[in-house]
Design a protein around this motif. Structure first.
Motif, PDB file in Angstrom:
ATOM      1  N   LEU A 156     -52.838  34.151  63.068  1.00 12.58           N
ATOM      2  CA  LEU A 156     -52.745  35.186  64.030  1.00 12.58           C
ATOM      3  C   LEU A 156     -51.076  35.937  64.321  1.00 12.58           C
ATOM      4  O   LEU A 156     -50.964  37.055  63.973  1.00 12.58           O
ATOM      5  N   TYR A 157     -51.521  35.031  65.596  1.00 13.24           N
ATOM      6  CA  TYR A 157     -50.461  34.860  66.081  1.00 13.24           C
ATOM      7  C   TYR A 157     -50.186  34.050  66.348  1.00 13.24           C
ATOM      8  O   TYR A 157     -50.618  32.948  66.476  1.00 13.24           O
ATOM      9  N   ALA A 158     -48.321  33.687  66.297  1.00 12.21           N
ATOM     10  CA  ALA A 158     -47.811  32.862  66.889  1.00 12.21           C
ATOM     11  C   ALA A 158     -46.311  33.114  67.849  1.00 12.21           C
ATOM     12  O   ALA A 158     -45.228  33.819  67.789  1.00 12.21           O
ATOM     13  N   GLY A 159     -46.826  33.020  69.191  1.00 13.72           N
ATOM     14  CA  GLY A 159     -46.368  33.999  70.071  1.00 13.72           C
ATOM     15  C   GLY A 159     -46.701  35.091  70.823  1.00 13.72           C
ATOM     16  O   GLY A 159     -47.440  35.721  70.047  1.00 13.72           O
ATOM     17  N   GLU A 160     -45.356  36.069  70.242  1.00 12.34           N
ATOM     18  CA  GLU A 160     -45.939  37.048  70.407  1.00 12.34           C
ATOM     19  C   GLU A 160     -45.413  37.689  68.987  1.00 12.34           C
ATOM     20  O   GLU A 160     -45.351  39.480  68.556  1.00 12.34           O
ATOM     21  N   ASP A 161     -45.415  36.716  68.192  1.00 16.28           N
ATOM     22  CA  ASP A 161     -45.045  37.479  66.493  1.00 16.28           C
ATOM     23  C   ASP A 161     -46.879  37.371  65.892  1.00 16.28           C
ATOM     24  O   ASP A 161     -46.933  36.630  65.644  1.00 16.28           O
ATOM     25  N   LYS A 162     -46.737  38.346  65.354  1.00 17.51           N
ATOM     26  CA  LYS A 162     -47.966  38.751  64.302  1.00 17.51           C
ATOM     27  C   LYS A 162     -47.741  38.194  63.636  1.00 17.51           C
ATOM     28  O   LYS A 162     -46.803  39.076  62.415  1.00 17.51           O
ATOM     29  N   TRP A 163     -48.454  37.694  62.807  1.00 16.67           N
ATOM     30  CA  TRP A 163     -48.485  36.759  61.433  1.00 16.67           C
ATOM     31  C   TRP A 163     -49.348  37.667  61.031  1.00 16.67           C
ATOM     32  O   TRP A 163     -49.867  37.630  59.513  1.00 16.67           O
ATOM     33  N   SER A 164     -50.814  38.314  60.991  1.00 17.15           N
ATOM     34  CA  SER A 164     -51.387  38.037  60.839  1.00 17.15           C
ATOM     35  C   SER A 164     -51.666  39.987  60.209  1.00 17.15           C
ATOM     36  O   SER A 164     -50.297  41.042  60.409  1.00 17.15           O
ATOM     37  N   VAL A 165     -52.127  40.206  58.503  1.00 22.40           N
ATOM     38  CA  VAL A 165     -51.357  41.453  58.390  1.00 22.40           C
ATOM     39  C   VAL A 165     -53.213  42.580  58.584  1.00 22.40           C
ATOM     40  O   VAL A 165     -52.357  44.277  58.454  1.00 22.40           O
ATOM     41  N   ASP A 166     -53.698  42.156  59.513  1.00 17.11           N
ATOM     42  CA  ASP A 166     -55.525  42.659  59.704  1.00 17.11           C
ATOM     43  C   ASP A 166     -54.848  43.706  60.781  1.00 17.11           C
ATOM     44  O   ASP A 166     -54.023  43.592  61.921  1.00 17.11           O
TER      45      ASP A 166
END
Length: 358
Positions: free
Chosen positions: A77-87
């Protein structure tokens, strides 16, 4: 896909693989018992949230954190501050040396399951897992439609509901008696009568809320006509015969004098039908209007009739005796009984008069 797209996808796969290898966290990690002292895997208490609410997922950091991520099953969902989820419902709330918190808005059943916070520190990796339980209010999803049946038919009503926890369903007839009910999703009504017609209420209940919907049952039956009342009307006056019928669907009315059907406007008569009531009105009663009348109520299931007598001062009642004539006889009898001797004297005088005339 462009070269840049392939490169981004490749990088994400590398990061995900690195996290799994680094943290020894296979997809679908089973929930372990709380307080497992042999590992750095911490299990938090389950979070129970209602459908549509917002849930916060908090993870303590501490020490010197080199990598951190929130995962749901096999997705980051999140890797640190980077959002991976598209939701768009998932967002970052806090990320600092103390905590790493994300939130999921408008929670749905698809969000239920295990979530893992993976942290890589300067010493060793650790994970914190939590299970989200989503409660859903009851919703009636399958309900019988309004129905129309003939009296005597067998009727089955169905009411099915979804929700979590699983809701219980019940039926009841909304009426003053309220004597027909069922604690099941089905309600059986064998050989339904007209007294069972009405609105039926299905209720679905769980720990969260209640859902209520209704079904209308219409029961058709043949007409039943109330007994006719004889009416006495003076010549030249206004008279009304009233015929009332209980029927579903509502009955059509026909009026007859003896064997001849009467139509609206016939011989100065007026027929007005209003729902279950029909009125035959005479605006100026004549000698020809006196007599026997029949009202017939008809619908698609049958018919019923009743008779009336319209009489006047000199008309005969149902026992066949003239009311005017009966009155004269009673008065004559009363006079002769009270003065018996006078009656005899009058009769004797009449005899002498007749003899002298002869």
């Amino acid at each position: 896909m462009s070269i840049r797209g392939y490169f981004v996808a490749f990088c994400k796969c590398i990061v995900l693989l690195s996290l799994r290898i680094l943290l020894l966290l296979p997809a679908g990690l089973p929930v372990r018992s709380q307080g497992d002292s042999q590992s750095d895997n911490k299990v938090m208490d389950n979070i129970t949230v209602r459908q549509g609410e917002t849930v916060f997922l908090r993870c303590a950091q501490g020490d010197v954190v080199t990598h951190t991520a929130w995962l749901n099953r096999s997705s980051i969902l999140y890797a640190g501050e980077d959002k991976w989820s598209v939701d768009p419902r998932v967002s970052l709330v806090t990320l600092n040396q103390e905590e790493f918190t994300i939130k999921i808005e408008n929670v749905d059943m698809t969000d239920e399951g295990q979530y893992v916070c993976a942290v890589q520190t300067s010493s060793r990796p650790r994970t914190t897992s939590v299970h989200i339980l989503v409660q859903v209010p009851p919703k009636i999803i399958n309900l019988s439609r309004d129905i129309v049946v003939n009296e005597g038919a067998n009727v089955t009503l169905m009411c099915q509901a979804s929700g979590k926890p699983e809701p219980s369903t019940s039926w009841k007839l909304i009426s003053s008696s309220g004597d027909l009910a069922s604690d099941d999703e089905y309600l059986e009504i064998p050989s339904i009568s007209r007294q069972r017609a009405g609105t039926y209420e299905c209720t679905a209940v769980n720990d969260i809320d209640t859902d209520v919907q209704t079904v209308d049952i219409t029961v058709n039956y043949a007409p039943t006509v109330s007994e006719g009342r004889d009416v006495g009307v003076t010549l030249g006056q206004r008279g009304v015969l009233e015929c009332e019928a209980d029927a579903v669907p509502e009955a059509d009315f026909e009026w007859y004098k003896d064997d001849r059907r009467i139509f609206n406007g016939f011989d100065g008569m007026e027929i007005i039908n209003t729902g279950s009531l029909s009125k035959l009105t005479f605006f100026n009663v004549s000698d020809g209007d006196y007599g026997n009348y029949t009202c017939v109520a008809i619908n698609k299931l049958g018919s019923s009739n009743t008779s009336f007598l319209l009489y006047g001062d000199a008309a005969e009642s149902r026992d066949g005796t003239s009311k005017h004539k009966r009155g004269e006889e009673e008065q004559s009898s009363h006079v002769c009984t009270g003065v018996h001797s006078t009656c005899i004297l009058v009769q004797t005088c009449l005899l002498f008069d007749e003899a002298g005339a002869t």
